[in-house]
Design a protein around this motif. Structure first.
Motif, PDB file in Angstrom:
ATOM      1  N   GLN A  62       0.851  -1.186   0.000  1.00  0.00           N
ATOM      2  CA  GLN A  62       0.000   0.000   0.000  1.00  0.00           C
ATOM      3  C   GLN A  62       0.890   1.240   0.000  1.00  0.00           C
ATOM      4  N   LEU A  63       0.523   2.202  -0.839  1.00  0.00           N
ATOM      5  CA  LEU A  63       1.280   3.448  -0.980  1.00  0.00           C
ATOM      6  C   LEU A  63       0.433   4.617  -0.524  1.00  0.00           C
ATOM      7  N   ILE A  64       1.101   5.618   0.060  1.00  0.00           N
ATOM      8  CA  ILE A  64       0.402   6.838   0.462  1.00  0.00           C
ATOM      9  C   ILE A  64       1.208   8.035  -0.029  1.00  0.00           C
ATOM     10  N   GLY A  65       0.529   9.037  -0.557  1.00  0.00           N
ATOM     11  CA  GLY A  65       1.210  10.224  -1.067  1.00  0.00           C
ATOM     12  C   GLY A  65       0.306  10.977  -2.017  1.00  0.00           C
ATOM     13  N   HIS A  66       0.841  12.081  -2.576  1.00  0.00           N
ATOM     14  CA  HIS A  66       0.039  12.831  -3.554  1.00  0.00           C
ATOM     15  C   HIS A  66       0.819  13.216  -4.801  1.00  0.00           C
TER      16      HIS A  66
END
Length: 320
Positions: A62-66
């Protein structure tokens, strides 16, 4: 029904996954606690431990960021490791993440969210699934979000039907889950307040058209939950103790220092403790233990004096 393990920072990491698999049946898939790609374009040692040699074990990063370029670097790197799918976290309610416009912090940032989804879906060599909430402040935000998600070829939409403001309090919104089922063009997975075999069974009866659910806090409280959902007998203390011993030894091998291991075990006991009735006094001792001797004494007292709830599992704080 397929059973997916939710990502929980500090709890459902690679050590817990490996130990759980050794003692009990595994879920159909696991999502890693999130990786947070940056412009440095390197995975941290902690992140590498989560994903190295895991691609063939039902693990989905799972990846988180913008930032779409940073996310694409991570996706391509994971594809090179053998992964065929990643998950984008659009639901984490933590204040730190929200302030950085990550996780649920993207749900009220339409320009950033559009740019992220445009970029990763245009450039990813592997499948992308999405995990989301209903919105930041109001459930009324969800129809517009769902319409946006429907524009992309996501492999799966995992919906936790609460808004960010709720964190994990209150009940998930059944009406908007029904709305999602009626209006999503993407395959759906339900996540929220499924803590034991009984709650999963009740959900399945009410939603016979749903074939996938994600469980987190319930599995953190009862490591045998996935096995129970597949027909195994309820968890016993005789099964839990060897699991706990293996978890301790695995953390010792990884971390070396007893104090760090103790801190990790206490993170697990924030959930495991809820599997026991009449747990207040021994659990308080366990959480205050300053060394292995104190921890093991409190653990022995808890095991001797506190019955496992039937079914074992997590109780939301408002129900304790």
């Amino acid at each position: 029904m397929r059973y997916i393990c939710a990502p929980m920072q500090g709890v459902t990491g690679h050590v817990w996954r490996r130990v759980l698999t050794r003692h009990f049946d595994a879920p159909d898939a696991w999502y890693t606690p999130f990786l947070s790609p940056t412009q440095d374009r390197v995975f941290t040692p902690r992140e590498l431990r989560e994903v190295e040699a895991q691609a063939d074990k039902g693990v989905i990063p799972q990846l988180i960021g913008h930032n779409p370029e940073d996310m694409l670097w991570a996706i391509r790197s994971l594809a090179d490791m053998g992964y065929t799918e990643v998950n984008l976290n659009l639901g984490c309610p933590s204040g730190t993440m929200v302030s950085k416009k990550k996780g649920a912090g993207l749900l009220n940032q339409p320009d950033l969210l559009n740019a992220l989804l445009d970029g990763v879906f245009a450039g990813s060599p592997i499948a992308i699934s999405l995990k989301t909430r209903l919105g930041m402040e109001s459930p009324e935000e969800f129809p517009a979000l769902l319409e946006l998600y429907n524009q992309y070829p996501a492999s799966l939409l995992i919906l936790h039907p609460r808004v960010r403001r709720q964190q994990y309090k209150g009940l998930p919104d059944a009406e908007l889950w029904a709305y999602a089922k009626a209006n999503s063009r993407l395959p759906l997975c339900y996540n929220g307040n499924l803590f034991d075999r009984e709650s999963v069974s009740a959900f399945a009866s009410a939603n016979p058209d749903t074939d996938m659910v994600m469980l987190g806090r319930g599995a953190a409280a009862n490591p045998k939950l996935f096995a129970e959902l597949k027909g195994s007998t309820p968890l016993t203390k005789e099964e839990l103790l060897p699991f706990l011993d293996s978890l301790w030894e695995a953390y010792i091998s990884l971390l070396g220092q007893e104090r760090q291991v103790l801190m990790r075990m206490k993170e697990h006991w924030a959930y495991l403790g809820q599997a026991f009735s009449d747990n207040r006094r021994p659990l308080k001792k366990l959480m205050k233990a300053s060394d292995a001797v104190g921890y093991r004494a409190a653990l022995a007292e808890l095991m001797d004096s506190c019955p496992l709830r039937n079914p074992a599992g997590y109780l939301p704080p408002e129900e304790l």
